[in-house]
Design a protein around this motif. Structure first.
Motif, PDB file in Angstrom:
ATOM      1  N   LEU A 176       0.897  -1.286   0.050  1.00  0.00           N
ATOM      2  CA  LEU A 176       0.160  -0.147   0.021  1.00  0.00           C
ATOM      3  C   LEU A 176       0.727   1.253  -0.036  1.00  0.00           C
ATOM      4  N   SER A 177       1.867   1.346   0.994  1.00  0.00           N
ATOM      5  CA  SER A 177       2.889   2.372   0.996  1.00  0.00           C
ATOM      6  C   SER A 177       3.486   2.580  -0.433  1.00  0.00           C
ATOM      7  N   PHE A 178       3.872   1.370  -0.940  1.00  0.00           N
ATOM      8  CA  PHE A 178       4.762   1.493  -2.293  1.00  0.00           C
ATOM      9  C   PHE A 178       3.546   2.292  -3.551  1.00  0.00           C
ATOM     10  N   ARG A 209       1.062   4.186  -2.872  1.00  0.00           N
ATOM     11  CA  ARG A 209       0.917   5.271  -2.476  1.00  0.00           C
ATOM     12  C   ARG A 209       1.962   6.439  -2.698  1.00  0.00           C
ATOM     13  N   SER A 210       3.184   5.860  -2.573  1.00  0.00           N
ATOM     14  CA  SER A 210       4.305   6.582  -3.101  1.00  0.00           C
ATOM     15  C   SER A 210       4.435   6.741  -4.727  1.00  0.00           C
ATOM     16  N   GLN A 211       3.725   6.302  -5.392  1.00  0.00           N
ATOM     17  CA  GLN A 211       3.451   6.285  -6.966  1.00  0.00           C
ATOM     18  C   GLN A 211       2.419   7.027  -7.288  1.00  0.00           C
ATOM     19  N   GLY A 212       1.863   7.852  -6.153  1.00  0.00           N
ATOM     20  CA  GLY A 212       0.733   8.618  -6.517  1.00  0.00           C
ATOM     21  C   GLY A 212      -0.438   8.280  -6.530  1.00  0.00           C
ATOM     22  N   MET A 213      -0.850   7.058  -6.147  1.00  0.00           N
ATOM     23  CA  MET A 213      -2.065   6.239  -6.087  1.00  0.00           C
ATOM     24  C   MET A 213      -2.925   6.918  -4.828  1.00  0.00           C
ATOM     25  N   MET A 214      -4.106   7.379  -4.957  1.00  0.00           N
ATOM     26  CA  MET A 214      -5.165   7.774  -3.925  1.00  0.00           C
ATOM     27  C   MET A 214      -6.204   6.909  -3.861  1.00  0.00           C
ATOM     28  N   ALA A 215      -7.160   6.978  -2.715  1.00  0.00           N
ATOM     29  CA  ALA A 215      -8.405   6.073  -2.805  1.00  0.00           C
ATOM     30  C   ALA A 215      -9.340   6.196  -3.847  1.00  0.00           C
ATOM     31  N   ALA A 216      -9.599   5.223  -4.383  1.00  0.00           N
ATOM     32  CA  ALA A 216     -10.520   5.145  -5.462  1.00  0.00           C
ATOM     33  C   ALA A 216     -12.120   5.218  -5.100  1.00  0.00           C
ATOM     34  N   PRO A 217     -12.852   5.791  -5.940  1.00  0.00           N
ATOM     35  CA  PRO A 217     -14.116   6.378  -5.619  1.00  0.00           C
ATOM     36  C   PRO A 217     -15.046   4.749  -5.539  1.00  0.00           C
ATOM     37  N   PHE A 218     -14.488   3.778  -5.009  1.00  0.00           N
ATOM     38  CA  PHE A 218     -15.195   2.542  -4.816  1.00  0.00           C
ATOM     39  C   PHE A 218     -14.945   1.896  -3.502  1.00  0.00           C
ATOM     40  N   ILE A 219     -15.697   1.338  -2.990  1.00  0.00           N
ATOM     41  CA  ILE A 219     -15.761   0.655  -1.666  1.00  0.00           C
ATOM     42  C   ILE A 219     -15.878  -1.051  -1.576  1.00  0.00           C
ATOM     43  N   PRO A 220     -14.691  -1.779  -1.471  1.00  0.00           N
ATOM     44  CA  PRO A 220     -14.791  -3.108  -1.498  1.00  0.00           C
ATOM     45  C   PRO A 220     -15.768  -3.639  -0.483  1.00  0.00           C
TER      46      PRO A 220
END
Lengths: 138, 136
Positions: free
Chosen positions: A118-120, A122-133
């Motif tokens: 998850l940290s990786f 995040r470090s690449q610029g990913m943010m929470a998506a507009p979906f909830i599993p």
């Protein structure tokens, strides 16, 4: 990804997860490695002839009601090859493949306990998506 | 989601220091930028120094500078220096032991789990990239 790289991919996964899943990986290779169509990608990082990591993904159309986007299903780097930018280059390579396939959004999903990966992301610029599993007992 | 005032101040400060780790920054400069009381900020910086996140620099041009690893230190690490974010709230309130109270606790715990997973996986280095995106 060549058929000859599969053993190295299985070895990395076994080392990281502690479980060898040869039949599973052979199936993954058949669907993603041997297939060059439908936006499927199974890429390995070649470090001087040695497989240092891998990434797998594909373009999926209208899944979860979303316009076509790239999904990263798996990414891992040999623990001995980490902190050297291998994961960053793998993700950049699969994103380039997604762009070539005509999509500009990349998504992934993983356990919220998997803080390393998850940290990786995040470090690449990913943010929470507009979906909830969600899940339930069947 | 609302963080306590001290926690927000700590995050503002740590990110200022981590953005330029070699530079000493005077507490007054941070107090001015974020419009907070220098006295209040001093307490926060003292706690950050005690935890080894920043170190004080004495003398002319003194202040504080970053002393941690921005690629390892997460938002949760900083938050937990100032508020208990990782444990269940053990305080008992009226209604907690009713079916509605227990159901509400389950939902609130779900929200807390997501918040913890978010804060625990954003390092200061990642946060600085997000800050840069907001400058544009």
């Amino acid at each position: 990804m060549r058929a000859a790289d599969l053993d190295a991919v299985i070895a990395i996964d076994t080392r990281v997860t502690g479980i060898e899943k040869r039949a599973y990986w052979q199936g993954v290779y058949k669907r993603y490695g041997a297939s060059r169509s439908e936006g499927r990608q199974f890429l390995v990082a070649d470090a001087g002839g040695v497989v240092a990591g891998f990434v797998i993904g594909e373009v999926r159309d209208w899944e979860f009601g979303s316009p076509p986007c790239g999904w990263v299903f798996a990414i891992d780097v040999d623990p001995d090859a980490r902190q050297a930018g291998v994961g960053t280059r793998l993700l950049a390579a699969i994103c380039a493949g997604f762009r070539a396939a005509g999509v500009t959004k990349v998504r992934t999903m993983l356990s919220r306990d998997n803080r390393l990966i998850l940290s990786f992301f995040r470090s690449q610029g990913m943010m929470a998506a507009p979906f909830i599993p969600l899940e339930m007992d069947a | 989601m609302k963080l306590q005032k001290n926690t927000r101040l700590a995050l503002y400060s740590v990110l200022e220091f981590a953005a330029d780790p070699a530079r000493h920054i005077a507490a007054s400069s941070i107090a001015e930028r974020y419009d907070v009381s220098p006295h209040h900020l001093a307490k926060v910086l003292s706690e950050l120094a005690r935890a080894g996140v920043v170190e004080s620099v004495r003398g002319v041009g003194g202040g504080y500078r970053f002393a941690a690893n921005a690629r390892r230190l997460t938002l949760l690490d900083v938050i937990q220096l100032f508020e208990d974010f990782d444990g269940r709230d053990e305080r008992r309130e009226g209604g907690d032991d009713t079916p509605v109270g227990r159901a509400l606790a389950t939902v609130l715990e779900e929200v807390d789990e997501m918040a913890r997973a978010t804060f625990a996986t954003i390092t200061l280095a990642t946060m600085l990239r997000i800050v840069e995106r907001h400058r544009k």
